[in-house]
Structure formats: structure tokens, C-alpha cells
Design a protein around this motif. Structure first.
Motif, PDB file in Angstrom:
ATOM      1  N   GLY A   1      37.184  45.715  33.232  1.00 30.19           N
ATOM      2  CA  GLY A   1      36.303  46.808  32.863  1.00 30.19           C
ATOM      3  C   GLY A   1      36.103  46.928  31.372  1.00 30.19           C
ATOM      4  N   ARG A   2      36.328  45.823  30.654  1.00 31.89           N
ATOM      5  CA  ARG A   2      36.200  45.826  29.185  1.00 31.89           C
ATOM      6  C   ARG A   2      37.137  46.866  28.561  1.00 31.89           C
ATOM      7  NH1 ARG A   2      29.769  46.425  28.847  1.00 31.89           N
ATOM      8  NH2 ARG A   2      30.322  48.086  30.295  1.00 31.89           N
ATOM      9  N   VAL A   3      38.338  46.979  29.182  1.00 28.98           N
ATOM     10  CA  VAL A   3      39.354  47.908  28.694  1.00 28.98           C
ATOM     11  C   VAL A   3      40.545  47.089  28.201  1.00 28.98           C
ATOM     12  CG1 VAL A   3      40.940  49.775  29.282  1.00 28.98           C
ATOM     13  CG2 VAL A   3      38.632  49.742  30.239  1.00 28.98           C
ATOM     14  N   GLY A   4      40.947  47.300  26.971  1.00 27.83           N
ATOM     15  CA  GLY A   4      42.059  46.562  26.391  1.00 27.83           C
ATOM     16  C   GLY A   4      43.414  47.146  26.773  1.00 27.83           C
ATOM     17  N   ARG A   5      44.462  46.572  26.192  1.00 25.86           N
ATOM     18  CA  ARG A   5      45.829  47.043  26.422  1.00 25.86           C
ATOM     19  C   ARG A   5      46.042  48.407  25.760  1.00 25.86           C
ATOM     20  NH1 ARG A   5      49.018  42.786  23.304  1.00 25.86           N
ATOM     21  NH2 ARG A   5      47.106  42.909  22.026  1.00 25.86           N
TER      22      ARG A   5
ATOM     23  N   VAL B   1      41.255  40.573  17.254  1.00 28.00           N
ATOM     24  CA  VAL B   1      41.842  41.895  17.430  1.00 28.00           C
ATOM     25  C   VAL B   1      41.372  42.461  18.763  1.00 28.00           C
ATOM     26  CG1 VAL B   1      42.021  42.377  14.959  1.00 28.00           C
ATOM     27  CG2 VAL B   1      39.923  42.992  16.200  1.00 28.00           C
ATOM     28  N   GLU B   2      42.083  43.489  19.239  1.00 24.46           N
ATOM     29  CA  GLU B   2      41.772  44.096  20.538  1.00 24.46           C
ATOM     30  C   GLU B   2      41.716  45.609  20.385  1.00 24.46           C
ATOM     31  OE1 GLU B   2      43.456  44.015  25.161  1.00 24.46           O
ATOM     32  OE2 GLU B   2      44.479  42.915  23.559  1.00 24.46           O
ATOM     33  N   LEU B   3      40.714  46.195  21.056  1.00 24.75           N
ATOM     34  CA  LEU B   3      40.558  47.652  21.032  1.00 24.75           C
ATOM     35  C   LEU B   3      41.474  48.271  22.084  1.00 24.75           C
ATOM     36  CD1 LEU B   3      38.817  50.001  19.776  1.00 24.75           C
ATOM     37  CD2 LEU B   3      37.376  49.785  21.818  1.00 24.75           C
ATOM     38  N   PRO B   4      42.425  49.121  21.728  1.00 25.04           N
ATOM     39  CA  PRO B   4      43.336  49.731  22.712  1.00 25.04           C
ATOM     40  C   PRO B   4      42.577  50.608  23.710  1.00 25.04           C
ATOM     41  CG  PRO B   4      44.159  50.014  20.476  1.00 25.04           C
ATOM     42  CD  PRO B   4      42.739  49.528  20.362  1.00 25.04           C
ATOM     43  N   SER B   5      43.149  50.729  24.885  1.00 22.18           N
ATOM     44  CA  SER B   5      42.503  51.523  25.935  1.00 22.18           C
ATOM     45  C   SER B   5      42.384  52.993  25.540  1.00 22.18           C
ATOM     46  CB  SER B   5      43.300  51.398  27.238  1.00 22.18           C
ATOM     47  OG  SER B   5      44.646  51.822  27.043  1.00 22.18           O
ATOM     48  N   GLN B   6      43.367  53.522  24.766  1.00 16.38           N
ATOM     49  CA  GLN B   6      43.281  54.924  24.369  1.00 16.38           C
ATOM     50  C   GLN B   6      42.085  55.176  23.457  1.00 16.38           C
ATOM     51  OE1 GLN B   6      45.979  52.885  23.951  1.00 16.38           O
ATOM     52  NE2 GLN B   6      47.908  54.063  23.952  1.00 16.38           N
ATOM     53  N   VAL B   7      41.778  54.200  22.584  1.00 13.72           N
ATOM     54  CA  VAL B   7      40.671  54.379  21.650  1.00 13.72           C
ATOM     55  C   VAL B   7      39.332  54.254  22.376  1.00 13.72           C
ATOM     56  CG1 VAL B   7      39.587  53.505  19.544  1.00 13.72           C
ATOM     57  CG2 VAL B   7      42.086  53.514  19.760  1.00 13.72           C
ATOM     58  N   SER B   8      39.235  53.248  23.270  1.00  6.83           N
ATOM     59  CA  SER B   8      37.971  53.082  23.999  1.00  6.83           C
ATOM     60  C   SER B   8      37.685  54.297  24.863  1.00  6.83           C
ATOM     61  CB  SER B   8      38.017  51.815  24.855  1.00  6.83           C
ATOM     62  OG  SER B   8      39.028  51.911  25.848  1.00  6.83           O
TER      63      SER B   8
END
Length: 756
Positions: free
Chosen positions: A134-138, A205-212
Motif C-alpha cells: 500500500g506504499r506504506v513504509g516501515r 531513504v524510506e518514509l515511515p508509516s507514521q509520517v505517511s
């Protein structure tokens, strides 16, 4: 809460039409026919089968599947409302249910119902989906318990823009600022230090799920495409589309004939690694006056249509087949259909020619490296983007290649990968070259080829311009054909003139060599004069009359026959000149009379040698008439290659219904309580015992459970009602199939009476 239900139990409860549709959507599940619902469910959950099914999902349904796995539906039942919440408020429950139903019909999901409180998906779904579901990172450990919304709100516009860019698509982004040693005042380094970005490697780099979740707000998975994109359509007049397509078809046929002629005169060697060498492609391209890419495409079509093949010689070569002699005289529309159908079914990608392989060597035309079994399915997939836009008011819909790619990126997002743009471009260009497309839109013959192949020949015949019965002879020795010529006239003009340019009007040029070619073929000067006088709408210029008479005057003054071959000439001086030349010794010529000489060389060799020495002999038959001794071109018998399908072929509706009936019989057998089971070990004693049980059931009119292995080696179990046993055959009524069936006794592996 109801106890969890397995996929096998859910499938067993489905009505027959649902299972028939499942086998249509996932044909691999029916090969070989499953013995029962348990086997069907096991196959439906295999990683390879799930991956193949996911390849056919559109972007929205694939996003629904990602949301389900993200919610944990691969491990336990989840509430559909939780899935709808993940998809976001912009999607809505009705559209969410449509996505769930699409997965349910493919047996990738089951529930909810009275047996399952929520919905579940096959566990293999997690394995075939991308890591960033779902385009959701760690999640970022540094942000656990933090007020992420306040942290994001405190960022400046530059840093917020970086996070928003990643939130719009994949959570992974590449940047050089992620490398260690980068100044700490750079935005990426500051976001990494705050935990608002996670490092993956020195450039990612990866966008964290909390930020998204904060940036996306009401849409946790970001923007979800619920509908196929609607690109701007360029309307085209259908008649103009068909006219352009017909012109391309005629050009293709001319190029195919030119290449067949060139290969007939000099077959091309087959490379040791397969295919045809670059030098040979260049030679053929020069002979047919084509570029190398066009030559490679037409060669692939000719081989695909069975008009060219590799012979079985010690040193094999690409040679025209005997099918050419039946194809050449055919009507243009019929000849086009053979080539167009060959392209549509070709399990190869001609567009790869010239690309580099893993050893950095260019891929050769006709080589095995071009083989792609899925190519026929992919061509239809590309063309149907245009085919799905119906004709309206005599207008056809044209799309740019980028628009076609955009539609396919939504319809089948897992198809093509990074090479999708190349695949779409190649296939559209090839379809245009074949007259399936015209001016960027689907032609009527092309639509017929896709939807009703039996009518495609008629559609192309209607699109082609009417053959003309005349030419226009110019003073500069050119002959203009204002359209496609009648077949007989085209053969005669092509014999006496060479094509100089082709298009809507074909321009031929008459030269001494072309006139000599016609005379060699047996045409007389009087016949050539009559041809131009009778078929030209313009006066025949004196320059052409003089040319025909001049070449004819010098042609045939030497007459050759077989002695093995003879040479006669009314002009004794000319014959003396021939006998005095060096070629006379090579041919073993000797004079028999003042006007006759003979040679042990074959007639064809005599003519070639004399013409090479500057003379102009003509061959004659026993009656003294000029004969055409030009070689007809090499031919070999066609050997049809066995095609490997891209995957399991779709079974017919009747076949799918038969598979479901067999599956129901297996379910019934598995659920039937039996007495002691007798297992056959292949011995005579066990065979007699098996017959005894079956005969007892027939007399008592009792049902029996049997294990059976059919002629294809597929094992199944079923409950039947024996009627008769004898002659090595059990005749029994199969209630699941609703018919009498015959079972070979030696294929029955076990048997048991069912308990009442």
C-alpha cells in the motif's frame, strides 16, 4: 464469533456457476482437473498460481489486495470496514465491495458470511506483493509515542515538500544526501536525524508509516485510482484510417514478395546459435530496398506464416517453403490475412532485434532469444486498449503510445515492468506496419482480426482500393501505376520494368536490363509493344518504342538448345566471334555447321556464361520458341513447429463444467462414509476381490466409493452406482456427472461399499 472456515470449505459451498467462472478467470487451476475442493483450494493458494492471478488484476483491485494483507487478512479474518478505512474516504464502501468481490471470484479471498465473520485472503498473497504494501513504509522506532503531527507541522516548506513527494507514491526515494558524511545541515540529513526518514542504504531513504499517515490524512494509502484513466482521444475518420491501413498492407505485401525472391535466389545461412546473421540481413535489405529493422520484421512474419523455414541440410539455411507457390497468386487481402494472423499469434518479439543480451551481443533476427510465449496475449492486450473504444459517427479513436501505456499501467500494473513503454511502442508500430492500425486508430480489418477473424479478409478487401487496369507511360521511360494493378497486369509490368518508388501510386522504370528480362521470359517485342499500347492511358513515347526495338534487335540473335546444349546463329560472323572468344573453350563449344555449334555444358550454364561474356543469347525449346529459363527460386517443404503456449490455455465452458462435475464427485466421495476399503495391489487376487465387491454392489444396488486413475495419470475418487461388471469394465451411474460412465477395472486402485 463463528469458527474460521478454510478456503476448501468455502469453495465446496459455492454453486457450480461460481466455480465455472473461477476456472475461466484462473485456467491454471483446472490443469490437471482437481480431484475435489481440497485440491482446488490447495492449488488456488500456491504462490505461483496466486502470482499469475495477481498479474491480471487492475490497479484498484491490486490496491484492495494490498490493503487486506496490510490489515493482516492473510493470517486471520478482518472486518471489511477496516479495509475500507485503509483505502480512504474517497473510495467509499460500494467501490470497496466491488474490489473485494473481484478477489472473491478469483478465490484469492473468501468471506464474510455465516461461516466467516470477516474476510480472509490466501497466505501466499503477502509473498507476491511488494515489500512496501500500500506504499506504506516501515514504522520509525524513534517516532513511537511522539506527536508526529506536530513534528511535521513544524517543518519548513522544503522539508515538508520532500516528505509529501514520497507520500504521493512509493515510500522509497533515492538521494545522494543519504550517504554518510553528508553535511548535517542538509534537509535529508536533518529528517533522518529526527526519525522522519529512515535510511535504507547510502542512496535510498524510506518514509515511515507514521509520517505517511499524517500527510495522507483521510487516505492512509494515499491517492487510490478507482477508475481507469481516460486519455484524450483523437478522432479519426474511419474511412481515412482504413485507407491508410490498406496502403500499409500493400507495402507489406510488396516487401514480403521482394524478400521471398531474394531468399529464393540466395538462401541465407542459419547461424550456429540460430537466427540469421547481420550481414545476411543487410544483403536482403539491400536487395529489397528496405532498412534492417523492417527487413527483420518481415522475415519474422514470413517464418511465422510458414513461408520461410530452415531446411534440413548439413549447413541449414533460411529458404522459402512450398507454401509460397500457393500464397503468391492469392488475392492481396488473403495474403495480408496470412501475415497479420501470423503476427498476432507469433510467440516472439521482433522489436528485440539489435538489443544486447547479457553477454553484450546483439540479438539476431529469427533467433531463439526473441521467443516470448506471452507475446500473443500481450499484443491483444495492447490492441484492445484501442478496440475498447467503439466507432461513433464514422469516427475511430486514436491514442498516442504514451496514452496506451497509461491505460495498461492501470489495467495490468504488474505487466511489462520498466520495459512496458518499449513493448507498447513496438507492438503499435508493428500493428501499423501490418495495416491493423491506421493513423493511430484501429482499422476495420484490424478490428475484425481481433474480434471475428473469419471476416478479416473481407474487411481488408473492402478497404483496399479497386485494382486498376491501366498505367501511365512517361517520356522519361517511367511507368506510373495510379493504384494497385490487376494481378495479371502487375505481373507483366513487373517483368518488363523495375519498381522505382512505391506508395499510393507505384512508379516503374523501363531499362535495357528489364526489357531483356522480359524477352528472356519469352515475351516478343510485338507483345511488349501491344502491352504498352493497350494498357497505357497516355501515348507511348518514341523513346520507349526505340528502346524495345533496339534491345529486341540484339536479343536472341544467338539461339541456344540442348545437345547437352547447342548454339545457332544466322549470322556466321557473330558465331565465329563467339567461337573465337575465351568463353568458347570454357564451354567446350565446337562448330557443327556454319551457323550451328554445340557444347557439353547444360543449357542454363551456356546462357549464363555467354551473357557474362557480353553476348545476348536466348534459350529456345524444341519448336524454336523462346523459353523462360530463369530459376524459380529455392523451395523446401514446410515443417510446422510445435508452439509452446504462454500458460494453461483457457478451457471451453463445456470443459470447465465437466471439471466442476468431477470435483463435485470427489467431494461426495470424500464425505461419504465407507466400510473397510479394499486397496488393489495389481495382483490377480486383489483384482478378483475388487470385482467381487463391485458385483455385490451391483446386485444389492448399493453405491460404492472407488479410487480411480485415468489414462492421463490423474487420480480421483468418486461415489458411483454399479450397473454391470465384466469384460474388464465397470459400467456405473455417476450421479455427480448425471450420466453413465465406464471405468477400466485395472485403473481402479481402491474400492469400498458406502454405508447406509
Amino acid at each position: 464469533m463463528p469458527a474460521p472456515e478454510s478456503l476448501a470449505a468455502a469453495l465446496a459451498r459455492q454453486p457450480d456457476p461460481v466455480l465455472v467462472e473461477l476456472l475461466a478467470l484462473r485456467p491454471d487451476l483446472a490443469v490437471p482437473p482437481p480431484a475435489d475442493s481440497g485440491v482446488l483450494a490447495t492449488r488456488a493458494g500456491l504462490r505461483a498460481s496466486v502470482s499469475r492471478a495477481a498479474d491480471e488484476l487492475d490497479a484498484f483491485v491490486l490496491t484492495v489486495l494490498e490493503a487486506l494483507v496490510l490489515a493482516g487478512a492473510d493470517a486471520e479474518a478482518v472486518d471489511p470496514a477496516d479495509v475500507a478505512e485503509l483505502l480512504g474516504h474517497d473510495v467509499g464502501p460500494a467501490r470497496t465491495e466491488q474490489g473485494l468481490d473481484a478477489l472473491r471470484r478469483r478465490a484469492l479471498l473468501w468471506g464474510p458470511d455465516e461461516h466467516v465473520a470477516g474476510v480472509r485472503v490466501v497466505p501466499a498473497a503477502r509473498e507476491v506483493l511488494p515489500r512496501t504494501l500500500g506504499r506504506v513504509g516501515r514504522p520509525s522506532p524513534q517516532l513511537l509515542g511522539a506527536d508526529v503531527e506536530a513534528l511535521v507541522a513544524g517543518l519548513d516548506e522544503t522539508r515538508t515538500g520532500l516528505l509529501a513527494t514520497l507520500a504521493q507514491g512509493s515510500p522509497l526515494g533515492r538521494t545522494r544526501d543519504a550517504a554518510p558524511g553528508t553535511p548535517a545541515d542538509r534537509p535529508v540529513q536533518q529528517l533522518l536525524a529526527a526519525g522522519l526518514l529512515l535510511p535504507v542504504d547510502h542512496q535510498t531513504v524510506e518514509l515511515p508509516s507514521q509520517v505517511s499517515a499524517v500527510i495522507r490524512g483521510r487516505n492512509p494509502l494515499g491517492s487510490v485510482d478507482t477508475a481507469e484513466p481516460a486519455p484524450a482521444v483523437q478522432p479519426r475518420q474511419q474511412d481515412e484510417v482504413d485507407s491508410a491501413a490498406a496502403g500499409e498492407a500493400l507495402e507489406l505485401l510488396r516487401h514480403a514478395v521482394d524478400l521471398l525472391t531474394a531468399l529464393g535466389e540466395h538462401p541465407a545461412p542459419v547461424l550456429k546459435s540460430g537466427g540469421i546473421g547481420v550481414r545476411e540481413v543487410r544483403r536482403l535489405a539491400k536487395a529489397a530496398q528496405l532498412d534492417e529493422a523492417r527487413t527483420s520484421l518481415v522475415l519474422e512474419l514470413l517464418v511465422g506464416a510458414g513461408l520461410v523455414t530452415s531446411d534440413e541440410a548439413v549447413d541449414p539455411s533460411w529458404t522459402p517453403t512450398t507454401a509460397v507457390d500457393a500464397w503468391l497468386p492469392g488475392e492481396p487481402a488473403l495474403r495480408w490475412f496470412e501475415l497479420a494472423r501470423a503476427w498476432l499469434e507469433l510467440p516472439r518479439l521482433p522489436g528485440l532485434v539489435g538489443r544486447r543480451d547479457e553477454r553484450d551481443k546483439p540479438l539476431a533476427a529469427l533467433s531463439d532469444e526473441l521467443r516470448r510465449p506471452s507475446a500473443p496475449r500481450d499484443r491483444r492486450r495492447v490492441l484492445m486498449v484501442l478496440g475498447d473504444r467503439p466507432l461513433r459517427g464514422g469516427r475511430a479513436a486514436a491514442l498516442e503510445p504514451a496514452d496506451v501505456e497509461a491505460v495498461l499501467a492501470w489495467r495490468v500494473p504488474r505487466w511489462g515492468g520498466r520495459g512496458r513503454a518499449d513493448l507498447v511502442g513496438w507492438m503499435l508500430a508493428e500493428a501499423t506496419a501490418l495495416g491493423i492500425l491506421g493513423r493511430g486508430a484501429l482499422s476495420r480489418p484490424g478490428r475484425a482480426l481481433l474480434e471475428a477473424p473469419a471476416t478479416a479478409t473481407g474487411a481488408m478487401a473492402a478497404a483496399l482500393p479497386e485494382p486498376v487496369d491501366h498505367v501511365l507511360v512517361q517520356a522519361d521511360l517511367t511507368v506510373v501505376a495510379p493504384g494497385p494493378l490487376q494481378p495479371e497486369l502487375e505481373r507483366e509490368i513487373a517483368l518488363v520494368a523495375d519498381v522505382e518508388s512505391a506508395g499510393a501510386a507505384t512508379v516503374y522504370r523501363v531499362s535495357p536490363g528489364s526489357v531483356r528480362r522480359a524477352l528472356d521470359a519469352g515475351r516478343s517485342a510485338a507483345e511488349l509493344h501491344a502491352l504498352f499500347a493497350g494498357r497505357s492511358r497516355t501515348p507511348v513515347p518514341q523513346s520507349l518504342t526505340y528502346l524495345l526495338d533496339d534491345v529486341a534487335r540484339r536479343h536472341g540473335r544467338l539461339r541456344a538448345g540442348t545437345a547437352a546444349a547447342f548454339l545457332r546463329c544466322d549470322d556466321e560472323a557473330l558465331l565465329t566471334e563467339v567461337l573465337s572468344s575465351p568463353v568458347a573453350a570454357e564451354l567446350g563449344l565446337r562448330r557443327l555447321a556454319p551457323t550451328v555449334a554445340v557444347s557439353p555444358a547444360p543449357l542454363a550454364e551456356l546462357l549464363v556464361a555467354l551473357r557474362g561474356a557480353g553476348f545476348s543469347p536466348a534459350g529456345e525449346d524444341s519448336a524454336g520458341d523462346v523459353v523462360d529459363l530463369r530459376p524459380g527460386g529455392a523451395r523446401v517443404a514446410l515443417r510446422r513447429a510445435r508452439r509452446t503456449p504462454a500458460g494453461p490455455s483457457a478451457a471451453s465452458a463445456e470443459q470447465r463444467e465437466a471439471v466442476v462435475r468431477g470435483l463435485r464427485a470427489g467431494d461426495r466421495a470424500a464425505s461419504t462414509t465407507t466400510a473397510a476399503r479394499l486397496v488393489s495391489d495389481g495382483t490377480r487376487a486383489s483384482g478378483v476381490a475388487t470385482m467381487g465387491v463391485l458385483q455385490q454392489a451391483a446386485r444389492a444396488r448399493r453405491s460404492v466409493w472407488i479410487g480411480y486413475v485415468d489414462a492421463q495419470g490423474v487420480a480421483s475418487q468418486r461415489v458411483v452406482d454399479p450397473v454391470s461388471v465384466g469384460g474388464g469394465v465397470l459400467e456405473a451411474f455417476d450421479s455427480a456427472a448425471g450420466e453413465m460412465r465406464r471405468f477400466a477395472l485395472h485403473r481402479i486402485t481402491s474400492v469400498a461399499l458406502t454405508e447406509d
